[in-house]
Design a protein around this motif. Structure first.
Motif, mmCIF file in Angstrom:
data_model
loop_
_atom_site.group_PDB
_atom_site.id
_atom_site.type_symbol
_atom_site.label_atom_id
_atom_site.label_comp_id
_atom_site.label_asym_id
_atom_site.label_seq_id
_atom_site.Cartn_x
_atom_site.Cartn_y
_atom_site.Cartn_z
ATOM 1 N N VAL A 61 15.666 10.747 8.024
ATOM 2 C CA VAL A 61 16.534 9.621 8.841
ATOM 3 C C VAL A 61 17.992 9.250 7.957
ATOM 4 C CG1 VAL A 61 17.394 7.116 8.889
ATOM 5 C CG2 VAL A 61 15.200 8.592 9.501
ATOM 6 N N PRO A 62 18.936 9.698 8.230
ATOM 7 C CA PRO A 62 20.127 9.473 7.975
ATOM 8 C C PRO A 62 20.086 8.550 6.592
ATOM 9 C CG PRO A 62 20.514 10.016 9.249
ATOM 10 C CD PRO A 62 19.636 9.828 9.389
ATOM 11 N N ALA A 63 20.572 8.253 5.281
ATOM 12 C CA ALA A 63 19.763 7.192 3.939
ATOM 13 C C ALA A 63 21.607 7.569 3.345
ATOM 14 C CB ALA A 63 19.419 7.851 3.151
ATOM 15 N N ASP A 64 21.909 6.488 3.313
ATOM 16 C CA ASP A 64 23.484 5.985 2.280
ATOM 17 C C ASP A 64 23.453 6.649 0.913
ATOM 18 O OD1 ASP A 64 24.285 4.795 4.602
ATOM 19 O OD2 ASP A 64 23.656 3.064 3.674
ATOM 20 N N GLU A 65 21.763 6.934 0.335
ATOM 21 C CA GLU A 65 21.577 8.144 -1.008
ATOM 22 C C GLU A 65 20.423 8.459 -0.821
ATOM 23 O OE1 GLU A 65 21.326 5.812 -5.095
ATOM 24 O OE2 GLU A 65 21.710 4.088 -3.911
ATOM 25 N N THR A 66 20.554 8.862 -1.729
ATOM 26 C CA THR A 66 19.510 10.715 -1.891
ATOM 27 C C THR A 66 18.680 10.096 -2.775
ATOM 28 O OG1 THR A 66 20.639 12.319 -0.828
ATOM 29 C CG2 THR A 66 18.735 12.770 -2.847
ATOM 30 N N ARG A 67 17.243 9.588 -2.837
ATOM 31 C CA ARG A 67 16.584 9.351 -4.062
ATOM 32 C C ARG A 67 15.129 9.018 -3.368
ATOM 33 N NH1 ARG A 67 18.632 3.108 -6.479
ATOM 34 N NH2 ARG A 67 17.366 3.666 -8.129
ATOM 35 N N LEU A 68 14.403 8.833 -5.191
ATOM 36 C CA LEU A 68 12.675 9.583 -4.731
ATOM 37 C C LEU A 68 12.493 7.301 -5.189
ATOM 38 C CD1 LEU A 68 12.137 12.455 -6.712
ATOM 39 C CD2 LEU A 68 12.744 12.370 -4.232
ATOM 40 N N SER A 69 11.155 7.329 -4.906
ATOM 41 C CA SER A 69 10.201 6.354 -5.218
ATOM 42 C C SER A 69 8.652 6.663 -5.829
ATOM 43 C CB SER A 69 9.702 5.192 -4.268
ATOM 44 O OG SER A 69 9.310 4.621 -4.418
ATOM 45 N N VAL A 70 8.246 6.750 -6.872
ATOM 46 C CA VAL A 70 7.823 7.724 -7.252
ATOM 47 C C VAL A 70 6.216 6.639 -8.217
ATOM 48 C CG1 VAL A 70 6.994 9.112 -8.551
ATOM 49 C CG2 VAL A 70 8.630 9.098 -8.003
ATOM 50 N N ALA A 71 5.125 6.579 -6.902
ATOM 51 C CA ALA A 71 3.665 5.888 -7.405
ATOM 52 C C ALA A 71 2.889 6.995 -8.664
ATOM 53 C CB ALA A 71 3.049 5.412 -6.385
ATOM 54 N N VAL A 72 2.378 6.464 -9.485
ATOM 55 C CA VAL A 72 1.414 7.112 -10.618
ATOM 56 C C VAL A 72 0.149 6.462 -10.269
ATOM 57 C CG1 VAL A 72 0.502 7.648 -12.400
ATOM 58 C CG2 VAL A 72 3.342 7.414 -11.870
ATOM 59 N N LEU A 73 -0.897 6.639 -9.784
ATOM 60 C CA LEU A 73 -1.879 5.695 -9.232
ATOM 61 C C LEU A 73 -2.727 5.827 -10.324
ATOM 62 C CD1 LEU A 73 -2.715 7.189 -5.623
ATOM 63 C CD2 LEU A 73 -0.417 5.181 -6.241
ATOM 64 N N ASN A 74 -2.871 4.513 -10.857
ATOM 65 C CA ASN A 74 -4.301 4.156 -11.076
ATOM 66 C C ASN A 74 -5.159 5.187 -11.735
ATOM 67 O OD1 ASN A 74 -4.686 2.878 -14.041
ATOM 68 N ND2 ASN A 74 -5.254 1.159 -13.255
ATOM 69 N N HIS A 75 -5.821 5.150 -9.965
ATOM 70 C CA HIS A 75 -7.166 5.876 -9.514
ATOM 71 C C HIS A 75 -6.451 6.886 -7.942
ATOM 72 C CE1 HIS A 75 -9.816 4.001 -11.980
ATOM 73 N NE2 HIS A 75 -9.451 2.407 -11.448
ATOM 74 N N ARG A 76 -6.832 7.819 -8.527
ATOM 75 C CA ARG A 76 -6.772 8.639 -7.612
ATOM 76 C C ARG A 76 -7.495 8.247 -5.767
ATOM 77 N NH1 ARG A 76 -9.174 14.395 -8.771
ATOM 78 N NH2 ARG A 76 -10.590 12.740 -9.801
ATOM 79 N N MET A 77 -6.531 8.265 -4.346
ATOM 80 C CA MET A 77 -7.161 8.266 -3.823
ATOM 81 C C MET A 77 -6.786 8.878 -3.221
ATOM 82 S SD MET A 77 -3.105 5.614 -2.135
ATOM 83 C CE MET A 77 -4.095 5.566 -0.448
ATOM 84 N N ILE A 78 -7.996 8.929 -1.733
ATOM 85 C CA ILE A 78 -8.232 10.137 -1.005
ATOM 86 C C ILE A 78 -6.903 9.849 0.306
ATOM 87 C CG2 ILE A 78 -10.152 11.447 1.301
ATOM 88 C CD1 ILE A 78 -10.830 11.684 -2.193
ATOM 89 N N TRP A 79 -6.523 10.882 0.654
ATOM 90 C CA TRP A 79 -5.525 10.780 2.361
ATOM 91 C C TRP A 79 -6.063 12.127 2.284
ATOM 92 C CZ3 TRP A 79 -1.038 7.988 0.884
ATOM 93 C CH2 TRP A 79 0.278 7.417 1.820
ATOM 94 N N ASN A 80 -6.181 12.174 3.512
ATOM 95 C CA ASN A 80 -6.956 13.009 4.419
ATOM 96 C C ASN A 80 -7.594 14.438 3.311
ATOM 97 O OD1 ASN A 80 -6.323 14.301 6.472
ATOM 98 N ND2 ASN A 80 -4.327 15.881 5.889
ATOM 99 N N ARG A 81 -8.654 13.615 3.073
ATOM 100 C CA ARG A 81 -9.648 14.547 2.353
ATOM 101 C C ARG A 81 -9.424 15.078 1.238
ATOM 102 N NH1 ARG A 81 -7.603 18.689 6.194
ATOM 103 N NH2 ARG A 81 -7.882 20.329 4.760
ATOM 104 N N TYR A 82 -7.518 14.457 0.640
ATOM 105 C CA TYR A 82 -7.195 15.254 -0.918
ATOM 106 C C TYR A 82 -6.929 13.905 -1.407
ATOM 107 C CZ TYR A 82 -5.695 19.297 1.321
ATOM 108 O OH TYR A 82 -5.372 20.265 2.593
ATOM 109 N N LYS A 83 -7.578 13.951 -2.390
ATOM 110 C CA LYS A 83 -7.279 13.610 -4.229
ATOM 111 C C LYS A 83 -5.876 13.276 -4.470
ATOM 112 C CE LYS A 83 -12.839 13.495 -5.346
ATOM 113 N NZ LYS A 83 -13.356 13.432 -6.212
ATOM 114 N N ILE A 84 -5.588 12.060 -4.633
ATOM 115 C CA ILE A 84 -3.997 11.951 -5.044
ATOM 116 C C ILE A 84 -3.941 11.143 -5.922
ATOM 117 C CG2 ILE A 84 -1.739 11.290 -3.218
ATOM 118 C CD1 ILE A 84 -3.119 13.643 -2.501
ATOM 119 N N ARG A 85 -2.775 11.396 -7.154
ATOM 120 C CA ARG A 85 -2.621 10.986 -7.920
ATOM 121 C C ARG A 85 -1.244 10.126 -8.298
ATOM 122 N NH1 ARG A 85 -5.529 8.775 -11.761
ATOM 123 N NH2 ARG A 85 -6.724 10.289 -12.466
#
Length: 194
Positions: free
Chosen positions: A122-146
């Motif tokens: 979806v067109p944005a006004d700026e190319t940018r990232l948002s980053v989350a470093v998790l304290n504990h890995r979470m399960i996301w569609n069977r994968y452990k995500i950090r």
């Protein structure tokens, strides 16, 4: 020179290799060698999709919205939380979040353990990232995500999505190293080289 790739079974240096890539393979061309050759060809085929990116991953990370030592009760809560950074800054509209949620409900963004790259074209006004470093890995569609990375793209930078996908899931992917990332500094050290 017209040479783009040299396959060799020796440690010899090739004078013509200045503009050519060198892949060292075993003398018996085993399955590992075939996989390396396939990955090389795939990466070369992808290069034309983003010939001259206007920015780099280290620059995007430096200017990213950061969330450290947190967690989310669900994947949808994570999406909504990270998307709020873009909406609050006026970079995107509410349709940004809806687009990511729609894609996630049809086919998950999760491709492998460790990292999750969420994005919308979806067109944005700026190319940018948002980053989350998790304290504990979470399960996301069977994968452990950090590490969860969300991206918005201007229309001019839309093809940068291919470079980031390649970087996160191929060229800079190491599940064990990503599992050990705990802080912004860790992430910057791991992905921050140009």
């Amino acid at each position: 020179s017209d040479i783009e790739l040299i396959l060799t079974t020796t440690r010899k240096e090739f004078p013509t290799a200045e503009h050519a890539d060198v892949l060292r393979i075993s003398t018996f061309m085993d399955s590992t060698d075939l996989l390396r050759i396939q990955n090389y060809i795939s990466s070369k085929r992808m290069d034309h999709l983003y010939p001259n990116p206007s920015t780099t991953l280290p620059r995007l990370l430096k200017d990213a919205f950061w969330h450290e030592r947190g967690g989310f009760p669900s994947r949808f809560a994570a999406i909504e939380h990270l998307a709020q950074n873009f909406i609050r800054e006026g970079i995107v509209g509410d349709n940004f979040t809806a687009d990511i949620l729609r894609r996630e409900s049809i086919c998950s963004f999760a491709r492998c353990p460790g990292i999750l790259f969420l994005h919308s074209l979806v067109p944005a006004d700026e190319t940018r990232l948002s980053v989350a470093v998790l304290n504990h890995r979470m399960i996301w569609n069977r994968y452990k995500i950090r590490l969860i990375v969300m991206a918005s793209f201007t229309p001019e930078d839309a093809t940068l999505v291919f470079a980031l996908i390649r970087s996160f899931y191929t060229t800079r992917y190491d599940a064990e190293a990503i599992r050990l990332l705990r802080t912004k500094e860790d992430v910057m050290a791991y992905y921050g080289r140009e």
